[in-house]
Design a protein around this motif. Structure first.
Motif, PDB file in Angstrom:
ATOM      1  N   ALA A 133       0.857  -1.191   0.000  1.00  0.00           N
ATOM      2  CA  ALA A 133       0.000   0.000   0.000  1.00  0.00           C
ATOM      3  C   ALA A 133       0.888   1.235   0.000  1.00  0.00           C
ATOM      4  N   LEU A 134       0.494   2.237  -0.743  1.00  0.00           N
ATOM      5  CA  LEU A 134       1.218   3.503  -0.780  1.00  0.00           C
ATOM      6  C   LEU A 134       0.532   4.501   0.140  1.00  0.00           C
ATOM      7  N   ARG A 135       1.331   5.367   0.753  1.00  0.00           N
ATOM      8  CA  ARG A 135       0.825   6.321   1.733  1.00  0.00           C
ATOM      9  C   ARG A 135       0.865   7.729   1.158  1.00  0.00           C
ATOM     10  N   GLY A 136      -0.281   8.183   0.685  1.00  0.00           N
ATOM     11  CA  GLY A 136      -0.375   9.529   0.142  1.00  0.00           C
ATOM     12  C   GLY A 136       0.275   9.717  -1.212  1.00  0.00           C
ATOM     13  N   VAL A 137       0.618   8.623  -1.874  1.00  0.00           N
ATOM     14  CA  VAL A 137       1.345   8.670  -3.149  1.00  0.00           C
ATOM     15  C   VAL A 137       0.578   7.885  -4.203  1.00  0.00           C
ATOM     16  N   ARG A 138       0.487   8.455  -5.391  1.00  0.00           N
ATOM     17  CA  ARG A 138      -0.051   7.706  -6.532  1.00  0.00           C
ATOM     18  C   ARG A 138       0.992   7.729  -7.640  1.00  0.00           C
ATOM     19  N   ILE A 139       1.251   6.565  -8.204  1.00  0.00           N
ATOM     20  CA  ILE A 139       2.233   6.428  -9.275  1.00  0.00           C
ATOM     21  C   ILE A 139       1.506   6.245 -10.593  1.00  0.00           C
ATOM     22  N   THR A 140       1.913   7.003 -11.592  1.00  0.00           N
ATOM     23  CA  THR A 140       1.300   6.877 -12.908  1.00  0.00           C
ATOM     24  C   THR A 140       2.364   7.074 -13.987  1.00  0.00           C
ATOM     25  N   VAL A 141       1.946   7.005 -15.229  1.00  0.00           N
ATOM     26  CA  VAL A 141       2.870   7.086 -16.366  1.00  0.00           C
ATOM     27  C   VAL A 141       2.204   7.826 -17.516  1.00  0.00           C
ATOM     28  N   PRO A 142       2.998   8.437 -18.406  1.00  0.00           N
ATOM     29  CA  PRO A 142       2.416   9.098 -19.572  1.00  0.00           C
ATOM     30  C   PRO A 142       2.043   8.133 -20.683  1.00  0.00           C
ATOM     31  N   VAL A 143       2.628   6.926 -20.680  1.00  0.00           N
ATOM     32  CA  VAL A 143       2.284   5.883 -21.662  1.00  0.00           C
ATOM     33  C   VAL A 143       1.960   4.619 -20.873  1.00  0.00           C
ATOM     34  N   HIS A 144       0.765   4.085 -21.045  1.00  0.00           N
ATOM     35  CA  HIS A 144       0.277   3.009 -20.187  1.00  0.00           C
ATOM     36  C   HIS A 144       0.498   1.604 -20.731  1.00  0.00           C
ATOM     37  N   CYS A 145       1.062   1.475 -21.916  1.00  0.00           N
ATOM     38  CA  CYS A 145       1.387   0.160 -22.467  1.00  0.00           C
ATOM     39  C   CYS A 145       2.896   0.023 -22.594  1.00  0.00           C
ATOM     40  N   ALA A 146       3.400  -1.195 -22.407  1.00  0.00           N
ATOM     41  CA  ALA A 146       4.834  -1.441 -22.541  1.00  0.00           C
ATOM     42  C   ALA A 146       5.268  -1.205 -23.985  1.00  0.00           C
ATOM     43  N   PRO A 147       6.282  -0.364 -24.212  1.00  0.00           N
ATOM     44  CA  PRO A 147       6.767  -0.107 -25.572  1.00  0.00           C
ATOM     45  C   PRO A 147       8.007  -0.941 -25.895  1.00  0.00           C
ATOM     46  N   PRO A 148       8.214  -1.286 -27.160  1.00  0.00           N
ATOM     47  CA  PRO A 148       9.464  -1.951 -27.542  1.00  0.00           C
ATOM     48  C   PRO A 148      10.674  -1.107 -27.159  1.00  0.00           C
ATOM     49  N   ASP A 149      11.683  -1.749 -26.595  1.00  0.00           N
ATOM     50  CA  ASP A 149      12.929  -1.074 -26.201  1.00  0.00           C
ATOM     51  C   ASP A 149      12.690   0.054 -25.199  1.00  0.00           C
ATOM     52  N   ASN A 150      11.560   0.021 -24.504  1.00  0.00           N
ATOM     53  CA  ASN A 150      11.217   1.066 -23.523  1.00  0.00           C
ATOM     54  C   ASN A 150      11.181   2.454 -24.149  1.00  0.00           C
ATOM     55  N   ARG A 151      10.822   2.528 -25.431  1.00  0.00           N
ATOM     56  CA  ARG A 151      10.828   3.815 -26.132  1.00  0.00           C
ATOM     57  C   ARG A 151       9.507   4.041 -26.864  1.00  0.00           C
ATOM     58  N   PRO A 152       8.575   4.707 -26.224  1.00  0.00           N
ATOM     59  CA  PRO A 152       7.346   5.080 -26.936  1.00  0.00           C
ATOM     60  C   PRO A 152       7.671   6.153 -27.974  1.00  0.00           C
ATOM     61  N   THR A 153       6.872   6.211 -29.009  1.00  0.00           N
ATOM     62  CA  THR A 153       7.015   7.290 -29.980  1.00  0.00           C
ATOM     63  C   THR A 153       6.286   8.525 -29.463  1.00  0.00           C
ATOM     64  N   THR A 154       6.580   9.667 -30.067  1.00  0.00           N
ATOM     65  CA  THR A 154       5.881  10.885 -29.655  1.00  0.00           C
ATOM     66  C   THR A 154       4.390  10.794 -29.982  1.00  0.00           C
TER      67      THR A 154
END
Length: 260
Positions: A133-154
């Motif tokens: 459980a996180l305490r007062g923290v929410r973790i999110t991302v700008p791209v929600h699917c795993a991209p090849p080579d960890n590199r989403p396109t613009t």
């Protein structure tokens, strides 16, 4: 054909339509509703193909796993005062477990650090339902699917942007601090904040580890503290671009500012 997945919004574009995030995210009235429609998104063909390919081929160490293989929603309380913005799920981490930064080396570092500074209930994150459980923290991302080579396109970043924009808008009443992990997340977060009505300094601040920027919410006059931090990737840790004390320092500063 429209995909009648759980949480679908009537008359919204189909999940494989590029306009699905923009049309659907804005209709979510709560973070829980947002997560429900987000996990059905198929708007980026390259990311959909990759996340599902990884789930079929798998890594030998995870052969017995039933991979999540869908967009990974944010994690943490819906009234968080502190948000952490990363990059995207790892192919064999969040894409496998269904929880962001869970089951991959970056997550091992991040959650251990959050626990060390009192922001997480335990230092490890292995799977959904592991008791974390996180305490007062929410973790999110700008791209929600795993991209090849960890590199989403613009284009993928921009297609996915409405999810981040709506999540931060829903967190706005309680949000005091945003920690951004890495330059990609920084470049994604600033336009979202600007479009959401926060007043950013001009010129827009460049990313850097330890950078601290105050952005003002004209609606309330309250400051939102924006902190930069190097991403806790395996490479950054191994090269000591980011050390554990450096990460602890940023998280402690963020926690202090969030309490003010």
């Amino acid at each position: 054909m429209r995909d009648n997945h759980p949480g679908a919004v009537p008359n919204s574009p189909a999940p494989d339509d590029p306009g699905y995030p923009a049309a659907t995210a804005s209709d979510a009235g709560t973070v829980t509703e947002l997560d429900a429609v987000l996990v059905g998104c198929r708007a980026c063909p390259r990311l959909v193909a990759w996340r599902e390919q990884v789930a079929t081929v798998k890594r030998s160490a995870f052969r017995e796993w039933d991979y999540w293989a869908k967009p990974v929603p944010g994690f943490g309380p819906v009234d968080a005062t502190l948000a952490i913005v990363g990059l995207a799920p790892a192919a064999h981490g969040g894409n496998r477990t269904g929880r962001i930064f869970t089951g991959d080396p970056s997550g091992d570092v991040l959650y251990a650090a959050l626990h060390a500074v009192g922001l997480a209930s335990q230092p490890t994150a292995t799977h959904r339902g592991d008791g974390l459980a996180l305490r007062g923290v929410r973790i999110t991302v700008p791209v929600h699917c795993a991209p090849p080579d960890n590199r989403p396109t613009t284009i993928e970043r921009d297609t996915c942007r409405p999810w981040l924009a709506r999540e931060l808008a829903l967190l706005r009443p309680t949000l005091r601090v945003v920690v951004v992990l890495g330059g990609f997340g920084w470049q994604a977060a600033l336009p979202v904040l600007a479009a959401g009505g926060w007043s950013l300094p001009r010129p827009r601040p460049a990313f850097g580890h330890g950078v601290h920027v105050r952005v003002t919410d004209p609606r309330t006059g309250r400051d939102l503290h924006l902190l930069g931090c190097y991403h806790p990737s395996r490479r950054n840790i191994s090269t000591r671009t980011l050390t554990i004390p450096m990460l602890h320092d940023v998280l402690r500063r963020a926690a202090h500012l969030a309490r003010q």
